[in-house]
Design an enzyme around this catalytic site. Sequence first.
Site, PDB file in Angstrom:
ATOM      1  N   VAL A 176       1.589   0.135  -8.182  1.00 51.93           N
ATOM      2  CA  VAL A 176       2.335  -0.562  -7.129  1.00 51.93           C
ATOM      3  C   VAL A 176       1.404  -0.903  -5.966  1.00 51.93           C
ATOM      4  O   VAL A 176       1.444  -2.013  -5.422  1.00 51.93           O
ATOM      5  CB  VAL A 176       3.537   0.273  -6.656  1.00 51.93           C
ATOM      6  CG1 VAL A 176       4.275  -0.440  -5.522  1.00 51.93           C
ATOM      7  CG2 VAL A 176       4.494   0.548  -7.811  1.00 51.93           C
ATOM      8  N   ASP A 177       0.559   0.035  -5.573  1.00 62.51           N
ATOM      9  CA  ASP A 177      -0.428  -0.244  -4.530  1.00 62.51           C
ATOM     10  C   ASP A 177      -1.333  -1.408  -4.930  1.00 62.51           C
ATOM     11  O   ASP A 177      -1.593  -2.328  -4.139  1.00 62.51           O
ATOM     12  CB  ASP A 177      -1.296   0.986  -4.272  1.00 62.51           C
ATOM     13  CG  ASP A 177      -0.712   1.917  -3.221  1.00 62.51           C
ATOM     14  OD1 ASP A 177       0.165   1.475  -2.462  1.00 62.51           O
ATOM     15  OD2 ASP A 177      -1.147   3.073  -3.160  1.00 62.51           O
ATOM     16  N   LEU A 178      -1.860  -1.349  -6.133  1.00 60.84           N
ATOM     17  CA  LEU A 178      -2.793  -2.383  -6.576  1.00 60.84           C
ATOM     18  C   LEU A 178      -2.117  -3.753  -6.634  1.00 60.84           C
ATOM     19  O   LEU A 178      -2.693  -4.763  -6.209  1.00 60.84           O
ATOM     20  CB  LEU A 178      -3.368  -2.015  -7.941  1.00 60.84           C
ATOM     21  CG  LEU A 178      -4.246  -0.758  -7.967  1.00 60.84           C
ATOM     22  CD1 LEU A 178      -4.589  -0.376  -9.404  1.00 60.84           C
ATOM     23  CD2 LEU A 178      -5.519  -0.970  -7.161  1.00 60.84           C
TER      24      LEU A 178
END
Length: 399
Positions: free
Chosen positions: A178-180
């Site tokens: 999700v961060d990426l």
Amino acid sequence: MLNQSLQGIKVLDLSRILAGPWCTQNLADLGAEVTKIEHPRGGDDTRGWGPPYVESADGERLSAYFICCNRGKTSVAIDFAQPEGRAALKAMIRDADVLVENYKAGSLARQGLDYASLRELNPRLVYVSITGFGQSGPMASKPGYDYVFQGMGGLMSYTGQPDGMPGAGPLRTGVAVVDLSTGMYATSAVLAALFQRERTGQGQYIDIALLDVAVALNANQAANYLASGRNPQRSGNAHPNCAPYEVFACADGHLILAIGNDSQFRRFCEVAEQPALADDARFMTNSARIENLPALRALLTDLFPKRSRSSWSTAFDTAGVPWGPINTMEEVFSDAQVQHRRIVQTLDHPEFGALRTVRNPMLWNCVDQLGAVGAPPSLPQPASPMTPNLEHGASGPQD
């Protein structure tokens, strides 16, 4: 060359951890001048997220985690909670094109560093806020981390072994997906905003929420639910819409069989010396194979161990049957195609020496015949104060 496409664009990176730095690293790889604003005593939290670390001759350490998302940036430390630090930062903002931050909603407004305030200072500024839940709504003030959104956004509800199987239960991905993905969405938004600014002369505010990205990442699983009203279930390594499309154990290891259409399935059946399966009414079409997946899986689970992985893979390659290995990192970086694509690049750091990192996938056309990659040639050194005795503000990172 794409690695020069953002030359002249100045980016201020007020973000930490992964989502924001992944965005600003992309911008640096595309040629932007990125200045990373860090805590003067320690810098970005991820500098200490180890082991493993790389070490300099004088004992300084830098984590591999930090290296993965901070290529090509210059680092300074400013306490913008203090008047002198805030003045130093605003002087940089006057000349900046992009600002990326991941503070809790409302935190920077208390210091006059929100978009509404800075727009008066620099109307051409593209201002990106990355938060867990967005700038408004009942949860806007909450902190958020990737793991939380893998669960909250639905990804973990259908990832993992199904009930009744060994190891059953929800499972997260092995990296902070999700961060990426948030970093990639933010990158696209910045590029679009810069393109639009060429026509309007005006910057704009971009509100990116990890929750929004987590929900969007459900892709076909979300579409399946919205079309049917049925929650997707955990299916292990199987695909919800294609079959057979999963991992099978051979005599000496595992491989991924990835059948995407009926003609591929027929070729697979010929390789497996089971041509009758392709004419079996239960398996003739992809829809039929999905409906009868338990029966098909049982047949293939018995079939694959009769041959070695290399035997299967050689036959699949000859027949054009899609398959893939499950590689360790060592196997990934020794793979002939990975090496041909020159994905590993070596950067020189003035304190830590030669550091190997992974090339930005956008920059294949910047690989020259000698194998050098056209990407920024450095990583940030430990944060150094722009003005004496400046300390970091009280607000913490969002992601």
